[in-house]
Design an enzyme around this catalytic site. Sequence first.
Site, PDB file in Angstrom:
ATOM      1  N   HIS A  51      -3.530   4.345  -2.214  1.00  0.00           N
ATOM      2  CA  HIS A  51      -4.483   3.405  -1.606  1.00  0.00           C
ATOM      3  C   HIS A  51      -5.115   4.020  -0.354  1.00  0.00           C
ATOM      4  O   HIS A  51      -6.314   3.897  -0.124  1.00  0.00           O
ATOM      5  CB  HIS A  51      -3.773   2.109  -1.178  1.00  0.00           C
ATOM      6  CG  HIS A  51      -3.214   1.292  -2.298  1.00  0.00           C
ATOM      7  ND1 HIS A  51      -1.863   1.080  -2.468  1.00  0.00           N
ATOM      8  CD2 HIS A  51      -3.815   0.608  -3.300  1.00  0.00           C
ATOM      9  CE1 HIS A  51      -1.661   0.291  -3.510  1.00  0.00           C
ATOM     10  NE2 HIS A  51      -2.829  -0.010  -4.043  1.00  0.00           N
ATOM     11  N   GLY A  90      -9.542   3.648  -7.840  1.00  0.00           N
ATOM     12  CA  GLY A  90      -8.693   4.759  -8.262  1.00  0.00           C
ATOM     13  C   GLY A  90      -8.780   5.037  -9.751  1.00  0.00           C
ATOM     14  O   GLY A  90      -8.926   4.118 -10.555  1.00  0.00           O
ATOM     15  N   ASP A 125      -6.281   3.322 -12.535  1.00  0.00           N
ATOM     16  CA  ASP A 125      -6.610   2.191 -13.411  1.00  0.00           C
ATOM     17  C   ASP A 125      -7.899   2.529 -14.148  1.00  0.00           C
ATOM     18  O   ASP A 125      -8.971   1.999 -13.838  1.00  0.00           O
ATOM     19  CB  ASP A 125      -6.737   0.920 -12.579  1.00  0.00           C
ATOM     20  CG  ASP A 125      -5.429   0.572 -11.902  1.00  0.00           C
ATOM     21  OD1 ASP A 125      -4.605  -0.111 -12.519  1.00  0.00           O
ATOM     22  OD2 ASP A 125      -5.204   1.031 -10.765  1.00  0.00           O
ATOM     23  N   LEU A 129       0.817  -1.218   0.000  1.00  0.00           N
ATOM     24  CA  LEU A 129       0.000   0.000   0.000  1.00  0.00           C
ATOM     25  C   LEU A 129       0.846   1.261   0.000  1.00  0.00           C
ATOM     26  O   LEU A 129       1.912   1.320   0.602  1.00  0.00           O
ATOM     27  CB  LEU A 129      -0.923   0.000   1.225  1.00  0.00           C
ATOM     28  CG  LEU A 129      -1.853  -1.209   1.333  1.00  0.00           C
ATOM     29  CD1 LEU A 129      -2.702  -1.111   2.592  1.00  0.00           C
ATOM     30  CD2 LEU A 129      -2.743  -1.345   0.106  1.00  0.00           C
ATOM     31  N   ARG A 158       4.105  -1.154  -8.076  1.00  0.00           N
ATOM     32  CA  ARG A 158       5.204  -1.606  -8.938  1.00  0.00           C
ATOM     33  C   ARG A 158       6.398  -0.646  -8.906  1.00  0.00           C
ATOM     34  O   ARG A 158       7.510  -1.034  -9.253  1.00  0.00           O
ATOM     35  CB  ARG A 158       4.722  -1.790 -10.373  1.00  0.00           C
ATOM     36  CG  ARG A 158       3.818  -3.008 -10.530  1.00  0.00           C
ATOM     37  CD  ARG A 158       3.519  -3.311 -11.991  1.00  0.00           C
ATOM     38  NE  ARG A 158       2.783  -4.563 -12.110  1.00  0.00           N
ATOM     39  CZ  ARG A 158       1.471  -4.676 -11.970  1.00  0.00           C
ATOM     40  NH1 ARG A 158       0.740  -3.597 -11.705  1.00  0.00           N
ATOM     41  NH2 ARG A 158       0.867  -5.851 -12.081  1.00  0.00           N
TER      42      ARG A 158
HETATM   43  P1  AMP Z   1      -3.903  -2.215  -6.727  1.00  0.00           P
HETATM   44  O1  AMP Z   1      -3.462  -2.550  -5.350  1.00  0.00           O
HETATM   45  O2  AMP Z   1      -2.810  -1.690  -7.589  1.00  0.00           O
HETATM   46  O3  AMP Z   1      -4.709  -3.293  -7.361  1.00  0.00           O
HETATM   47  O4  AMP Z   1      -4.894  -0.981  -6.585  1.00  0.00           O
HETATM   48  C1  AMP Z   1      -5.992  -1.013  -5.703  1.00  0.00           C
HETATM   49  C2  AMP Z   1      -6.813   0.229  -5.934  1.00  0.00           C
HETATM   50  O5  AMP Z   1      -6.015   1.374  -5.680  1.00  0.00           O
HETATM   51  C3  AMP Z   1      -7.323   0.369  -7.378  1.00  0.00           C
HETATM   52  O6  AMP Z   1      -8.651   0.874  -7.347  1.00  0.00           O
HETATM   53  C4  AMP Z   1      -6.361   1.371  -7.967  1.00  0.00           C
HETATM   54  O7  AMP Z   1      -6.910   2.102  -9.043  1.00  0.00           O
HETATM   55  C5  AMP Z   1      -6.094   2.257  -6.783  1.00  0.00           C
HETATM   56  N1  AMP Z   1      -4.824   2.978  -6.937  1.00  0.00           N
HETATM   57  C6  AMP Z   1      -3.628   2.459  -7.280  1.00  0.00           C
HETATM   58  N2  AMP Z   1      -2.705   3.436  -7.395  1.00  0.00           N
HETATM   59  C7  AMP Z   1      -3.346   4.603  -7.124  1.00  0.00           C
HETATM   60  C8  AMP Z   1      -2.935   5.977  -7.085  1.00  0.00           C
HETATM   61  N3  AMP Z   1      -1.691   6.331  -7.371  1.00  0.00           N
HETATM   62  N4  AMP Z   1      -3.862   6.899  -6.777  1.00  0.00           N
HETATM   63  C9  AMP Z   1      -5.152   6.536  -6.506  1.00  0.00           C
HETATM   64  N5  AMP Z   1      -5.597   5.262  -6.521  1.00  0.00           N
HETATM   65  C10 AMP Z   1      -4.704   4.311  -6.830  1.00  0.00           C
END
Ligand code: AMP
Length: 283
Positions: free
Chosen positions: A38, A150, A153, A34, A190
């Site tokens: 997040h 977010g 994506d 996170l 990442r």
């Molecule tokens: P992930 O853990 O990458 O699958 O992301 C989980 C959630 O966090 C998804 O809804 C993403 O779009 C959101 N998210 C990831 N990176 C960001 C960011 N930089 N700003 C806002 N939301 C994000």
Amino acid sequence: MKIFKNIPELQKLLEQLKNSGNITIGFVPTMGALHEGHLKLITKSKTISKITVCSIFVNPTQFNNKEDLEKYPRVLDSDIEKLESVACDILFCPDVEDIYPDGQDLKEKYDLLGLDKKWEGEFRPGHFDGVVQVVKRLLDIVKPDYLVMGQKDFQQFTIISILLKKINSSIKLIIEPTMREKSGLAMSSRNERLTNKEKETATILYKTLEFAKNNFKKISIKNIEKHCIDEIENSGMKVEYFKIVSEDNLEPVFTSHEKQEKSVAIVAAWMGKIRLIDNMILN
Ligand code: AMP
């Protein structure tokens, strides 16, 4: 914060909470590692719902690249600390067997209006099948009132909004803007696999998106896209796509007439072995 691995125990608590009165549940699905992006989703969820549930689950079915799945950062202890720092109410961190007790094969397929085949779908075949499969499963378990995702994506939340309509769900989808580093680089789990130098280079994605936004009404779309692709390639990154598309159906926007439509620039590019995506709304 209460932490659950076990689905029946989580559901028992959520049922009790719901039965105890006018409780709304906000849900933030994540894959962990996170960052502040997040946490902003958690904070948003807390402003609109009484109880916020965050899930951490590295979903194997949405990875089309085995190495990406294996190397995906898993740092549960520090994730727990971060979630506690923003007063998240419940963390759900199931194992693969809990989510897919009958195996990982797709059981339900939804008509996603072809959006799952474009852009990310084209370069990561099967990716959105896996995303939809896990989000549907998680929603069935948590049964939230709000699903908070977010803008980072872009295609993912567009597809999930179609899914919610297809299944006649009353869950409200809330989108939060992308959280960026001071440099402009979109925060991403990442990024942890990038060196400082690579992170600096990767800011070219933000810079080109800004260029697209600033020149959207001035230069032809073809020339904007060409300029941005050249800039990213010149930085040493490898572009998969840089495209200006309509926000609604992710179809390419070609003419100045269409510039009236809501448009978004979307980009995917490789920094070495790490694939990064970003986007920016242009009007
Ligand atoms: P992930 O853990 O990458 O699958 O992301 C989980 C959630 O966090 C998804 O809804 C993403 O779009 C959101 N998210 C990831 N990176 C960001 C960011 N930089 N700003 C806002 N939301 C994000």
